[in-house]
Design a protein around this motif. Structure first.
Motif, PDB file in Angstrom:
ATOM      1  N   SER A 105     -16.893  -4.933 -30.403  1.00  4.31           N
ATOM      2  CA  SER A 105     -15.826  -4.777 -31.387  1.00  4.31           C
ATOM      3  C   SER A 105     -16.427  -4.897 -32.777  1.00  4.31           C
ATOM      4  CB  SER A 105     -14.739  -5.835 -31.189  1.00  4.31           C
ATOM      5  OG  SER A 105     -15.284  -7.122 -31.368  1.00  4.31           O
ATOM      6  N   GLY A 106     -15.818  -4.214 -33.725  1.00  3.90           N
ATOM      7  CA  GLY A 106     -16.314  -4.220 -35.100  1.00  3.90           C
ATOM      8  C   GLY A 106     -16.885  -2.876 -35.478  1.00  3.90           C
ATOM      9  N   LYS A 107     -18.049  -2.920 -36.143  1.00  4.99           N
ATOM     10  CA  LYS A 107     -18.687  -1.703 -36.616  1.00  4.99           C
ATOM     11  C   LYS A 107     -20.110  -1.623 -36.113  1.00  4.99           C
ATOM     12  CE  LYS A 107     -16.310  -1.476 -41.041  1.00  4.99           C
ATOM     13  NZ  LYS A 107     -16.476  -1.350 -42.483  1.00  4.99           N
ATOM     14  N   LEU A 120     -16.201   0.392 -25.683  1.00  2.43           N
ATOM     15  CA  LEU A 120     -16.194   0.689 -27.110  1.00  2.43           C
ATOM     16  C   LEU A 120     -14.791   0.812 -27.678  1.00  2.43           C
ATOM     17  CD1 LEU A 120     -19.088   3.310 -27.247  1.00  2.43           C
ATOM     18  CD2 LEU A 120     -19.203   0.862 -27.702  1.00  2.43           C
ATOM     19  N   SER A 121     -13.816   0.246 -27.008  1.00  3.18           N
ATOM     20  CA  SER A 121     -12.440   0.359 -27.500  1.00  3.18           C
ATOM     21  C   SER A 121     -12.217  -0.438 -28.778  1.00  3.18           C
ATOM     22  CB  SER A 121     -11.461  -0.089 -26.422  1.00  3.18           C
ATOM     23  OG  SER A 121     -11.721  -1.433 -26.068  1.00  3.18           O
ATOM     24  N   GLY A 142     -10.172 -14.847 -35.696  1.00  4.75           N
ATOM     25  CA  GLY A 142     -11.518 -14.830 -35.136  1.00  4.75           C
ATOM     26  C   GLY A 142     -12.146 -13.451 -35.110  1.00  4.75           C
ATOM     27  N   LEU A 143     -11.544 -12.477 -35.766  1.00  2.15           N
ATOM     28  CA  LEU A 143     -12.049 -11.106 -35.763  1.00  2.15           C
ATOM     29  C   LEU A 143     -12.528 -10.748 -37.155  1.00  2.15           C
ATOM     30  CD1 LEU A 143     -12.303  -8.351 -34.287  1.00  2.15           C
ATOM     31  CD2 LEU A 143     -10.026  -7.842 -35.133  1.00  2.15           C
ATOM     32  N   THR A 178     -25.910  -4.695 -37.935  1.00  2.86           N
ATOM     33  CA  THR A 178     -25.059  -4.432 -36.778  1.00  2.86           C
ATOM     34  C   THR A 178     -25.740  -3.506 -35.778  1.00  2.86           C
ATOM     35  OG1 THR A 178     -23.938  -2.648 -37.951  1.00  2.86           O
ATOM     36  CG2 THR A 178     -22.919  -4.820 -38.040  1.00  2.86           C
ATOM     37  N   ALA A 179     -26.408  -2.472 -36.262  1.00  3.88           N
ATOM     38  CA  ALA A 179     -27.118  -1.562 -35.351  1.00  3.88           C
ATOM     39  C   ALA A 179     -28.304  -2.267 -34.698  1.00  3.88           C
ATOM     40  CB  ALA A 179     -27.581  -0.311 -36.090  1.00  3.88           C
ATOM     41  N   LYS A 180     -28.985  -3.123 -35.450  1.00  8.12           N
ATOM     42  CA  LYS A 180     -30.113  -3.880 -34.892  1.00  8.12           C
ATOM     43  C   LYS A 180     -29.633  -4.853 -33.824  1.00  8.12           C
ATOM     44  CE  LYS A 180     -32.894  -3.686 -39.060  1.00  8.12           C
ATOM     45  NZ  LYS A 180     -33.419  -4.459 -40.200  1.00  8.12           N
ATOM     46  N   ASN A 181     -28.532  -5.541 -34.095  1.00  6.84           N
ATOM     47  CA  ASN A 181     -27.979  -6.472 -33.101  1.00  6.84           C
ATOM     48  C   ASN A 181     -27.532  -5.740 -31.845  1.00  6.84           C
ATOM     49  OD1 ASN A 181     -28.406  -8.541 -34.898  1.00  6.84           O
ATOM     50  ND2 ASN A 181     -26.285  -8.643 -35.577  1.00  6.84           N
TER      51      ASN A 181
END
Length: 160
Positions: free
Chosen positions: A61-63, A92-93, A38-39, A69-72
């Motif tokens: 989690s993720g990038k 932010l781990s 699921g990741l 991604t930055a917009k979300n």
């Protein structure tokens, strides 16, 4: 002399072959295993996880990179600000990569939160995020905590 002109016309030559050979590249097997669990490391996943002393925590989690991604990330954080929650924390781990767009989103979020009278706390940033924050000299601007327990201790009013 003629040789140098020809080399300039050709452009740079690649030396050393494939650059992925020396790195720790998981390949397709790692991506398949991550998808099964699921990741997806290529995307950003944000969950409003829990609250400590009425401070909501966004677990990421993720990038956080240029593009969706930055917009979300910015949209989810501004949604939380619209709900009149000027103080919140970002866990932010789970962030394994952040670029200049992600750092810009964090800095923009910090200024938005502080102009509304709130505060932004970062909980346990990964080594990658911490390294980029130190490189850009933004590390000192954020309240960086090592765990949610530290957030609970930080937000508890002192009784003297």
């Amino acid at each position: 002399m003629e040789r140098r002109r020809q080399q300039r016309r050709k452009g740079p030559t690649r030396v050393g072959g494939d650059r992925r050979v020396g790195r720790t590249y998981g390949g397709p097997e790692r991506r398949v295993a991550d998808r099964r669990s699921g990741l997806d490391r290529r995307k950003l996943d944000i969950v409003i996880d829990y609250q400590v002393r009425s401070v909501p925590i966004l677990r990421c989690s993720g990038k956080i990179t240029i593009g969706d991604t930055a917009k979300n990330f910015s949209a989810k954080c501004s949604e939380l600000l619209q709900r009149n929650r000027p103080t919140f924390a970002l866990d932010l781990s789970g962030i394994n990569h952040i670029d200049s767009t992600g750092i810009g989103a964090l800095a923009s979020l910090l200024t938005s939160v502080r102009t509304r009278g709130g505060d932004l706390k970062l909980i346990a940033p990964s080594r990658k995020v911490e390294s980029v924050l130190r490189t850009t000299y933004l590390y000192e601007l954020f309240h960086i905590l090592s765990s949610t327990q530290e957030l609970a201790d930080f937000s508890t009013p002192r009784q003297d």
